[in-house]
Every structure is written in structure tokens, then in C-alpha cells.
Motif scaffolding. Sequence first.
Motif, PDB file in Angstrom:
ATOM      1  N   PRO E  66       0.813  -1.218   0.000  1.00  0.00           N
ATOM      2  CA  PRO E  66       0.000   0.000   0.000  1.00  0.00           C
ATOM      3  C   PRO E  66       0.848   1.270   0.000  1.00  0.00           C
ATOM      4  O   PRO E  66       0.485   2.263  -0.646  1.00  0.00           O
ATOM      5  CB  PRO E  66      -0.797  -0.120   1.308  1.00  0.00           C
ATOM      6  N   GLU E  67       2.005   1.230   0.657  1.00  0.00           N
ATOM      7  CA  GLU E  67       2.845   2.434   0.701  1.00  0.00           C
ATOM      8  C   GLU E  67       3.373   2.769  -0.687  1.00  0.00           C
ATOM      9  O   GLU E  67       3.361   3.927  -1.110  1.00  0.00           O
ATOM     10  CB  GLU E  67       4.039   2.238   1.654  1.00  0.00           C
ATOM     11  N   VAL E  68       3.862   1.748  -1.356  1.00  0.00           N
ATOM     12  CA  VAL E  68       4.381   1.988  -2.704  1.00  0.00           C
ATOM     13  C   VAL E  68       3.236   2.430  -3.627  1.00  0.00           C
ATOM     14  O   VAL E  68       3.407   3.334  -4.451  1.00  0.00           O
ATOM     15  CB  VAL E  68       5.094   0.727  -3.240  1.00  0.00           C
TER      16      VAL E  68
ATOM     17  N   MET F   1      -2.284   3.355   4.054  1.00  0.00           N
ATOM     18  CA  MET F   1      -2.703   3.712   2.694  1.00  0.00           C
ATOM     19  C   MET F   1      -3.754   4.813   2.746  1.00  0.00           C
ATOM     20  O   MET F   1      -4.690   4.762   3.540  1.00  0.00           O
ATOM     21  CB  MET F   1      -3.251   2.426   2.045  1.00  0.00           C
ATOM     22  N   LYS F   2      -3.620   5.768   1.878  1.00  0.00           N
ATOM     23  CA  LYS F   2      -4.574   6.882   1.838  1.00  0.00           C
ATOM     24  C   LYS F   2      -5.977   6.419   1.467  1.00  0.00           C
ATOM     25  O   LYS F   2      -6.135   5.465   0.705  1.00  0.00           O
ATOM     26  CB  LYS F   2      -4.154   7.887   0.767  1.00  0.00           C
ATOM     27  N   THR F   3      -6.978   7.103   1.990  1.00  0.00           N
ATOM     28  CA  THR F   3      -8.343   6.835   1.558  1.00  0.00           C
ATOM     29  C   THR F   3      -8.580   7.588   0.247  1.00  0.00           C
ATOM     30  O   THR F   3      -8.184   8.748   0.121  1.00  0.00           O
ATOM     31  CB  THR F   3      -9.349   7.358   2.591  1.00  0.00           C
ATOM     32  N   ARG F   4      -9.202   6.919  -0.698  1.00  0.00           N
ATOM     33  CA  ARG F   4      -9.427   7.577  -1.988  1.00  0.00           C
ATOM     34  C   ARG F   4     -10.893   7.471  -2.380  1.00  0.00           C
ATOM     35  O   ARG F   4     -11.605   6.583  -1.926  1.00  0.00           O
ATOM     36  CB  ARG F   4      -8.588   6.915  -3.083  1.00  0.00           C
ATOM     37  N   ALA F   5     -11.300   8.355  -3.243  1.00  0.00           N
ATOM     38  CA  ALA F   5     -12.652   8.259  -3.800  1.00  0.00           C
ATOM     39  C   ALA F   5     -12.757   6.945  -4.553  1.00  0.00           C
ATOM     40  O   ALA F   5     -11.767   6.465  -5.117  1.00  0.00           O
ATOM     41  CB  ALA F   5     -12.896   9.427  -4.749  1.00  0.00           C
ATOM     42  N   THR F   6     -13.939   6.344  -4.547  1.00  0.00           N
ATOM     43  CA  THR F   6     -14.072   5.061  -5.236  1.00  0.00           C
ATOM     44  C   THR F   6     -15.001   5.170  -6.445  1.00  0.00           C
ATOM     45  O   THR F   6     -15.887   6.025  -6.493  1.00  0.00           O
ATOM     46  CB  THR F   6     -14.632   3.973  -4.305  1.00  0.00           C
ATOM     47  N   ARG F   7     -14.750   4.320  -7.391  1.00  0.00           N
ATOM     48  CA  ARG F   7     -15.609   4.161  -8.562  1.00  0.00           C
ATOM     49  C   ARG F   7     -15.709   2.664  -8.866  1.00  0.00           C
ATOM     50  O   ARG F   7     -15.038   1.854  -8.222  1.00  0.00           O
ATOM     51  CB  ARG F   7     -15.013   4.887  -9.781  1.00  0.00           C
ATOM     52  N   GLN F   8     -16.522   2.300  -9.849  1.00  0.00           N
ATOM     53  CA  GLN F   8     -16.611   0.900 -10.250  1.00  0.00           C
ATOM     54  C   GLN F   8     -15.778   0.663 -11.510  1.00  0.00           C
ATOM     55  O   GLN F   8     -15.737   1.509 -12.403  1.00  0.00           O
ATOM     56  CB  GLN F   8     -18.064   0.536 -10.576  1.00  0.00           C
ATOM     57  N   VAL F  93     -12.903   0.249  -7.166  1.00  0.00           N
ATOM     58  CA  VAL F  93     -11.489   0.639  -7.126  1.00  0.00           C
ATOM     59  C   VAL F  93     -11.362   2.051  -6.585  1.00  0.00           C
ATOM     60  O   VAL F  93     -12.305   2.844  -6.640  1.00  0.00           O
ATOM     61  CB  VAL F  93     -10.850   0.580  -8.539  1.00  0.00           C
ATOM     62  N   GLY F  94     -10.191   2.350  -6.032  1.00  0.00           N
ATOM     63  CA  GLY F  94      -9.888   3.716  -5.611  1.00  0.00           C
ATOM     64  C   GLY F  94      -9.291   4.471  -6.786  1.00  0.00           C
ATOM     65  O   GLY F  94      -8.455   3.924  -7.506  1.00  0.00           O
ATOM     66  N   VAL F  95      -9.747   5.692  -6.994  1.00  0.00           N
ATOM     67  CA  VAL F  95      -9.260   6.410  -8.180  1.00  0.00           C
ATOM     68  C   VAL F  95      -8.650   7.769  -7.829  1.00  0.00           C
ATOM     69  O   VAL F  95      -8.917   8.329  -6.768  1.00  0.00           O
ATOM     70  CB  VAL F  95     -10.401   6.674  -9.194  1.00  0.00           C
ATOM     71  N   LEU F  96      -7.844   8.256  -8.727  1.00  0.00           N
ATOM     72  CA  LEU F  96      -7.401   9.642  -8.709  1.00  0.00           C
ATOM     73  C   LEU F  96      -8.385  10.420  -9.581  1.00  0.00           C
ATOM     74  O   LEU F  96      -8.947   9.870 -10.518  1.00  0.00           O
ATOM     75  CB  LEU F  96      -6.008   9.748  -9.318  1.00  0.00           C
ATOM     76  N   ARG F  97      -8.540  11.696  -9.308  1.00  0.00           N
ATOM     77  CA  ARG F  97      -9.413  12.549 -10.122  1.00  0.00           C
ATOM     78  C   ARG F  97     -10.801  11.949 -10.338  1.00  0.00           C
ATOM     79  O   ARG F  97     -11.235  11.749 -11.494  1.00  0.00           O
ATOM     80  CB  ARG F  97      -8.777  12.810 -11.493  1.00  0.00           C
TER      81      ARG F  97
END
Lengths: 312, 312, 312, 101, 101, 101
Positions: E66-68, F1-8, F93-97
Amino acid sequence: MAFDPVPLFFVLGFLARLARSDLKIPGQLYEALSIYLLLAIGLKGGVELAKEPFFEVAPKAGVTILLGVLIPLVAFPILTRLGRLPRPDAASIAGHYGSVSAVTFAVALDFLRAKNVPFEAYAPLFLVLLEIPGIIVGILLARMGNLQTVRWGPLAHEVLLGKSIVLLAGGLVVGWLAGPEKIAPLEPFYFVGFKGALSLFLLEMGLVAAGQIDALKRAGVFLTVFGVVMPLISATLGFIAAAIAGLSAGGAMLLATLAASASYIAAPAAMRIAVPEANPALSIGASLVVTFPFNILVGIPLYYFVSQQIIG
Amino acid sequence: MAFDPVPLFFVLGFLARLARSDLKIPGQLYEALSIYLLLAIGLKGGVELAKEPFFEVAPKAGVTILLGVLIPLVAFPILTRLGRLPRPDAASIAGHYGSVSAVTFAVALDFLRAKNVPFEAYAPLFLVLLEIPGIIVGILLARMGNLQTVRWGPLAHEVLLGKSIVLLAGGLVVGWLAGPEKIAPLEPFYFVGFKGALSLFLLEMGLVAAGQIDALKRAGVFLTVFGVVMPLISATLGFIAAAIAGLSAGGAMLLATLAASASYIAAPAAMRIAVPEANPALSIGASLVVTFPFNILVGIPLYYFVSQQIIG
Amino acid sequence: MAFDPVPLFFVLGFLARLARSDLKIPGQLYEALSIYLLLAIGLKGGVELAKEPFFEVAPKAGVTILLGVLIPLVAFPILTRLGRLPRPDAASIAGHYGSVSAVTFAVALDFLRAKNVPFEAYAPLFLVLLEIPGIIVGILLARMGNLQTVRWGPLAHEVLLGKSIVLLAGGLVVGWLAGPEKIAPLEPFYFVGFKGALSLFLLEMGLVAAGQIDALKRAGVFLTVFGVVMPLISATLGFIAAAIAGLSAGGAMLLATLAASASYIAAPAAMRIAVPEANPALSIGASLVVTFPFNILVGIPLYYFVSQQIIG
Amino acid sequence: MKTRATRQLVVIIAEEAIEGLLTTDVMRLGAHGYSVCEVRGQGSRGSRSGEWEAAKTVRIEVLCSPEVADAILDHVLTHYFRHYAVVAYTFEVGVLRPEKF
Amino acid sequence: MKTRATRQLVVIIAEEAIEGLLTTDVMRLGAHGYSVCEVRGQGSRGSRSGEWEAAKTVRIEVLCSPEVADAILDHVLTHYFRHYAVVAYTFEVGVLRPEKF
Amino acid sequence: MKTRATRQLVVIIAEEAIEGLLTTDVMRLGAHGYSVCEVRGQGSRGSRSGEWEAAKTVRIEVLCSPEVADAILDHVLTHYFRHYAVVAYTFEVGVLRPEKF
Ligand SMILES: Nc1ncnc2c1ncn2[C@@H]1O[C@H](COP(=O)(O)O)[C@@H](O)[C@H]1O
Ligand SMILES: Nc1ncnc2c1ncn2[C@@H]1O[C@H](COP(=O)(O)O)[C@@H](O)[C@H]1O
Ligand SMILES: Nc1ncnc2c1ncn2[C@@H]1O[C@H](COP(=O)(O)O)[C@@H](O)[C@H]1O
Ligand code: NA
Ligand code: NA
Ligand code: NA
């Protein structure tokens, strides 16, 4: 001085990859060219074979097969004793050197044609006959004592029905069944274009070989030296076999080249299945990165020179 | 006896795949060769078309299109009545047999050239004209009564702008616009190499056809027999059409071959979209695994023989 | 009137894609053909270069490089002042026009050969020399003031060891080392088949160019006009350079074509890394969708006509 | 978002030389299908460019029940991990027509 | 189903022009390997058919801690999102031989 | 691990003949993009080797909101499952943007 362009293409590819150029081989062009070259070699051989009486060819074929059995038996103790390699690695490498490289053969063919040296035109038959025995001996050497551990089914398949055997032997049969007249309209495609296709394939082989330079590093100094010395030993055995079989100078040179060449297609695939504990980097480092270029650049002219001295 | 090598390549591929050899077709080599063959056929036809007066060709074209409409109308009742196939399957298969196989045509062309038999050199036009009508009739047969359920937009696209039509018709137009003199420098590439490229393509077709042997099993005995009998019926219709159109013996043989051939590229793609409930295994089993090899190995020599008897 | 078929293939591909035909380019056929064409051009040039004394060629090479530096310097102010484009976009586009298109050059070569016009046969050297300088000038224009932000390492790599330079320069060296006699057996493959391979490649370029029509829409009216006017300006500069270098009419036409052509392979790749904020749609829209077809269809005959008027 | 039946997706990345062995094993262990795509990559054994026979790598994905997933992964662990270039992982996905897998 | 050690799978879809930059960065940020496959597709920048050099797209998948994964995603966000056609996502998977990643 | 916005992430594996229909539908149903790669494989309809036109299979992946994912899956279920070789699954999945999807 004018250089032969075919090996120069190999050097070009090799240097381009060493310099980390982004020149890439389309994988399917590689496959297409290798299908083409194998078929062309087989077809030509088959056409010629149709002209020969069986009893003329049979004894030469027998000697050739013996040569394929002998070479790995010579290579194996060198690899275990001098090289102190574990049995599976030694056996796998011995199998690679017992088998052959069709492209090395193609370069030798082209070399003789360019010099107008006559040779037994059914020589592609030797190529077909030499591909398999070395691999089988290599596997037996690896598995001596516990043959039951080998998955013989998939293996027999891999070895007997591998791409190169099917295309070479298939080409031989098609050429033989069709005969010279019916094959004639295929000449512009399969024979006039042969040298050009070979040049392109060698460019790709240069890229591939340089891409495996890491494998060579893992293979180390002993295998690098082995990759140069073993072809010389095998070529010598090849010349002896040629003398026994009564081949012409050209034919002897081709058989020596075949003996000296090491497989980098059929043998790696078979060994991955039959001897998985052998490290493929070692055999590929030696056969592809050392022996292949050595034969293309130095070996073929050398075997030619020797053949002219002792037979020509 | 000397065999024609071109069909032998098909047999080689077929046997290799049946024996489960690992010889594989690079998908893009298949595509490249089919682009090449279609263009070459089109170009040659276009060059010749430029020499013909329009009123000479037009009536022959008309008869050809009628032939394309007639064949599926003959095949359909055979498939529903004798074969007891559901309407969508029968219609889809009828459409495959109404359309044509460009490679079968290429083999027939090569056959006539090897024998130096003269023929209407603009014959590729027949190939272009026969590709589409059969498919459309097949779709209409499937959708009789509820035509509004067809997605006509994507379909028209698929049929009218499919790869083979664009390359064949495009080649025709380019050849026609450029004329014999300007096309001459392209000869070594498109025409001298044609037979060789065809041989390689047939090797691949052999692999593909044998890979569909499962489809044939699902197709069953009736469709296997149909795959041999239908081309004979269609070829007969082709000969009648040729007689009406007043073609030479060579031209009649080509039209009979086209009629006898079944599509395995354009029709399957169109039927998947227009008649999705038809099982593609049935049509492909019959057209690719039975009719294609039958025409290559038996049909073409037979149609040639017949054409010489009745017209030559 | 008989049309030259080579540009017709481009038109065929372009129209097929515009009509949204499903005719697709196998990506690896595209790559294979471009490897082949670049090597063939290089080889031919290298063979000829071997015949020329160094002092004869060197000044011409110098003038050519200056031309490559000059063109982007002329294009840049047009793009920023008249086109009001932001600096990165203007610089990137200027770099594309400073560099060259090998396929445009190949069509011009073929055009001269078809007309039997003599030219400096080592002209492929000009192609090699013109590929890089324009790109570097473009990058410098984009980064003026803050050169340290460029990742020079990967960039130098991309530019100096890009596919086209390696194949062209590699082919030149191989041809030069091998000389005419040793290259002769490669002629059927690399030279007799050249025009055919070029025709197939142009078919693909037609498909590619029409596929980028969206990019052109984003590029807008100014860049569409620029894509036609800039080649005329560059060709004029090319003719002046040719006059200074004392080239023949054929050589002048080739240099003008090179000047007029815009890169759509090497330059886009380099600019993505060096000037990522430049919108690639703009440069590709102009160079590939406007300038490339313009040169193939109109420019080459025009530059030929002019060269005959002023020098021939 | 609708609740859906779940299955496991098993992904195996391996040298192409053993694709035939692996897919035969996967089907024998109870999977009803698989999909293969060609990849290139890098790992502990260095870079595998895919340019020639021995440098090809494949990515095999298998949609199956958790039990079959366990069987496949255990089999890969015992039979292939030691001598071959293999990477394998699994995760849960929502599927349509669960009875198919 | 057996409980397995978990890792993150990071997927980056990007124009091929920056494949070399991205994979170098991925390894530098601590990944031990990656797999690349060629895709075609469509997105906000229009359609990318993959037919010629500038229209190629690659899908890079990296199995890592997860860190990477965080490091890779943050790096992609800062360095590539602005000017390049890039899509990135991550999810958790069960792995064999967790010490490898 | 950072929490991220999720999408399918929705994955559809289908015969290539309907790639055009599927991708048009996917975009129409609200997706903002998709990526396609060519696969070969085996399933209930036997083996699909990808060697020639009618034996090609594609793997389409779509990153989208849960609502769009539902719409796509329902559409595939009603329109394609009956007559075509299709497999479909989805996972989070966790996504960017996230605003991009
Ligand atoms: N961490 C990773 N993430 C994704 N793919 C990997 C990873 N490690 C290895 N691979 C893939 O698996 C192949 C074999 O890995 P290895 O056995 O570690 O050399 C590589 O060539 C990659 O394609
Ligand atoms: N929603 C999405 N799902 C899957 N792939 C996508 C999506 N959006 C974009 N892509 C892929 O990423 C590439 C670049 O996207 P874009 O920068 O939005 O044009 C596209 O060509 C697709 O291959
Ligand atoms: N269980 C599965 N896991 C992964 N891919 C599958 C599976 N079943 C089918 N497929 C893929 O979907 C295609 C069509 O499947 P089918 O309709 O079952 O014949 C196959 O050729 C495979 O590529
Ligand atoms: Na040997
Ligand atoms: Na027909
Ligand atoms: Na220029």
C-alpha cells in the motif's frame, strides 16, 4: 573492402539495442519472418530431395543423427567438470548445443550461394534431422535415474510438433511432392526474396541478442568462453561426420555450421517443460548472446575456409 | 506425379493443427496477407476493366448479381426442409453460401494462370459483385415479417464498408484510374509475389479451418453433406449464368468457383449483427471446414474440367 | 488520363476511414513497413555515398543542416504572431515543420524514378541530416529562459536513437560498408519491392490521417491554412539552399520536398517528452492531416515542376 | 448500486512456455473458462520484452468460485512457483449470471 | 476461501510515449515489477486507436505494498496528470508469496 | 494507505464482432471512456483463438460511477447475453481525479 551486408544487419541491431535505441521488433514480424525462412529452407530442400535416390541420402542422414547425439555427450562433461555446473543446467545447455539454429544455417546457405560454392542441395534435411536428437539427449542427461518425473506427453508434443520442425519438415514434404517445375512459380516469393528477409531477421536477432546481455552476465565467464570454444569442437566433429558421409566441401561446411550452431528456439521451449529447474538465462546467454554472433561473424567464414583446405 | 503446391500448403496447416502442433498464426500476418491479396486481386481486375467497353461488361455484371440473389434462395429451402434447421440458422447459412470467398477465387485464378488458360481478366469485378447480394438475401430470409427488428444502420455499414469490399473495390478503382502502364512498377510486389503470398495464406487457412473442427461437430452430418453438395449445385448455377452471360471457358470456371464458394469473413460478421440468434458454429463449420477445403482440393480442378468439356 | 497509383492508395485509405469502414491497419504491419522503407532508403543512399568523395558531399550536408535550423525559426514567429498560439504550441509545431517526413521523401524518390529524372543518389543523407536539427530548435524555442526544466537525458535518447534515425543512418552505414556489388543480391527485396510496399504504407497513412481529423478540428482554421502555406515557404527555402549547394534539378526537388515535409513520428515523440504542455492535437492535425496529403497530392508535382523550370 | 452475486477473479502472469500447462490445469481444477492476453514486463528475473519466443509473458484471468480459486492458487504455488516466472493474485468481483462460473 | 496476505494492484493507463518514463519511476518508487499490455480506447481526449506511434496506449499494472501504491499514485498525480492522457486506479488483492511485492 | 474516492470498474469480455456496438452503448449509457485489449480464451462456446476475424475476443474495461456500472451491466444482460459470447464483472477501485469518471 566490401563487407557482406547480412551479418552487418545483425551488428546494426545489436548496437542499436546496446545503445538502448527505441527501435523495437514487432513480435509478429519476427514470427512471420521465421515462418517464411523455415518454409523457404524446407521447400528448397524438398525440391532437391526429390532428385536424389533414397540409398544415396539414407547413410548421410544416419551419420547426421549420430552427430546430434554425440555433441551433447561431449558438451555435458565439459560443463559439469570444467564448468562445475549442476546437472540440470549442464544437461540443458548440452541439449541446446546438440540441437541447431536454423538462422545460422540460413546464413551459411546464403554464404555459399554468394560464393557459388556447390553443395548437397538437400542439406536442409540435415537441419531437420539435427533439431531433435540433441534435445532428447539433453533431457535424458538431466533426468538420468528418475525418468518417470518427466511429463513426457506435453514434452513429446513440444519437441516433435514444435513450430520449426513442422515448417521445415512440412516444407520438405511439400517441395518433394510438388517437384521443381510446380515450385518454380513460388521462386520469386520464397527464393529471390530470401536474402532480404534474412537480412531483416538478422536485424531483429541483433536486437534480441543484445536484449539478453543480462542473461550473459548471469552466465558468467566460463559460459562465455564455452560459447566460443564449443562451436569449434562441434564444427570439428561435424567435419569428421562429413568426411565419413562423403560430403562435398560445401556440404561439409554446412554440416560443420549446423554442428557448431546452438538452438535458441526449440531447445529453450522443450527444456522449460522437461527440465524446469535449469536456469534458462545460462543456456540462452551462451547460445544466443555468444555462440550465435560468433558463428555469424567468425564461424561461418572460418568453417568455409577449413572446408576448402581439407576438401575443396 | 507432381502436385500443385498451393493446396498442399492448406493440407500442411490443416494437419499441423489437427496434430495439435504449436505452430501459430500471427494474427496480424493473417490480416496483412488478406489485405495484400484483396488489393492485388482488385488492382489486376481494375487494370483490365479499363480496357473493356462498358456495354460489354454491364450485362455480365447483371447476370452475376442475379446469381448472388438466386443461390441463397435455393439453399434456404434445402436447409429448412431437408435439414430441419430453424429459420435463423438456415437463413444465415444460405447467406454465407450466397456470398463468396476471395481466397477460393484467388486459388482458381492461380490455377488458370498456371495452366495458361485465358479468361475475362476483369473477373475480379464478379467477386466484388457477388459478395453483398447473398448476405442481404440471407438477412431478409431471416427477418421476413419483422424487418423492423434489424439494426440496419450498423449493418449497412458492416456490409457495404467491410474490409473486403473496400479493398477489392478500392483496388479495382485504383487499377482502373492508373491503367496498365502506371501499375507496371507495382507488378513485382503485387503480382509476381502473389502465388507465394497465397501459399502462406493457405497455410494459415489450414490452421484456422482445423481449429474450427469443433464447430463442424456441432454442425453435424447434414451440414457436412450440405457443405459438399451445395457447392456442386451452386457451381451448376454458376455455369448456367456463365452461359447466359457468354463467358469464355476460363471465365465460366471462375464464375462457377465463385458461386460454389462460401463466405467466411464478410458473412459471419454481418450475420452476428443482423441475425444474432443464428449459431455461428453451424455456418462456419459448413463453409470453412467443409466447403472451403472441398473447393480448394476437389472443386477447382473439377470446375475446370467441366468448363473445358462444355465450353473450351 | 492515367493517375499515379501511389497517391491513389493514400486517397483510398483516407476515404475508407472517413466513411468509417472497418478496414483496420494491423499495427505491426504498419511498423514492419516503416522499418522496411527506412532501411531501403538508407541502404540505397549508403551504396551511393560510397561512390562520392567526402569534400563533394560535406558542404551540401552543411547547407542542409542550416536549412533544418532555419525553417523552425521562420515558422515560430508566424505561429505566435499571426496564429497567436502560446509559446509551447508554436515551438512544438515549428519543430515538427523543421524536421521531416521520410514517407513524403519516399514518394518524391519514387516520383523521380518513375520519370527517370537524375538526382544526387546519396540524397537519403539529407533526410538523415534534416530529422534532428528542427526538433532541437523547436525544443529550445519552447524552453528559452528555463532550459534546466528539460529532462535532457531521456530526450537526447529519444531524439538521437529514435527508430527512424537508427534505421536510416544504420542503413546508410551498412550500404556504405557493403558497397554496390554486395548489396546487389538484396535488390529484389529492398528495391524492386519498394514501390509496392510504399503503396501499402500510403494506404495505411490514409487511414491514420483520416483518423486524426478530430485533431484537425481542434487545430482550427489558422493551422489548416498554415499546413498548406508553410510547406510552400519551406520548399522555397529548400530551393534556395539547393541553389547554394549546387544540386541538380532532381536533387533540388528532393531537398525542397524534405523542407516542405513535416515530421509526424520523431517530432511528436520528442515533443511529448520535452514540451508536454504543447497540445499534440495541434501539431498532428497540421502536419499529418493537412501537410502530408498536401505534399503527396499537390506539393511533389509542384516542386518537380518548379525544379524543372529553374534548374532542369 | 445493485447487490450482485460474487465470484473470485484469479490472475496469473507467467512465461508463455507454460501457458498450455497452466490453462489445462485451470480447466481441470474446475474453472469453466479463462481469458489470456500477452504482456511484457519486468520482475525479479529481469525484463521480459516479449520480442521472441522465450521472452513472452501471458496474463491469464479466470473468473471462478472461491473454492476453485483456492485450488488454482494452491496448485500454482506447489507446481510452478519454484522454477517459473509466475505472479498470481485474486480478488472478489460482482458478476452477472453467477451460475456460469 | 482461504485468507491470504493482501497487496495493492495499481493500474495506470497512459499514452505509450511515456511508458519508459512511467516504468522507470514505478521501479524507483519501490515496486519490484510491473506488467504492460497494449490497449486502444477512448476518453476525454478523443479516441486513441493504437494504429500508429502517437496513438498508442498502454495499460501498466503493478502489484505492490500500500505504501508503494500511494507513492506511485501521488507521483502520477503530480507529474503526469496535467499534460498527459492518463487514467489510474488501485484496489486490494490477495496474493501468493507476499514477500515478493 | 490513503483513503481515496471510489468508482466501479466494469469489465466486459466479448466477441470482437460486437465491440463497436458495445462501446457505443457504453458511452451512451454515461461512461466517459473505455479501454480495449485483445484476448484469446476458452468458455462454454469452446476455444476462441483470436487467429482470424470470427475468433477474436476483446476485453473492454470501463471506469465509471456505480450508477453507470449498473446501467451497463443491465444493458449487457438484456441485449447481449442471450446470443453472444459475453462475460461481465465489476468491482470497486480507488481512483485519482474521481470527477473524471
Ligand atoms: N510486482 C509486479 N507487478 C506486476 N507484474 C509483475 C510484478 N512482478 C513480476 N511481474 C510480472 O511477472 C513476470 C515474471 O516476474 P518475475 O518472476 O518476478 O521475473 C514479469 O516479467 C512481469 O510481467
Ligand atoms: N473511464 C475510462 N475507463 C477506462 N479507460 C479509460 C477511461 N477514460 C479514459 N480511459 C483510457 O485512457 C486513455 C486516455 O484517456 P483521456 O486522457 O481521458 O483521453 C483513453 O484512450 C482510454 O484508453
Ligand atoms: N470463467 C471465465 N473466466 C475468464 N474468462 C472467461 C470465462 N468464461 C469465458 N471467458 C471468456 O469469454 C469468452 C466467451 O465465453 P463463452 O461465452 O463462455 O464461450 C471466452 O472465449 C473467454 O475469453
Ligand atoms: Na549444434
Ligand atoms: Na457462393
Ligand atoms: Na521540414
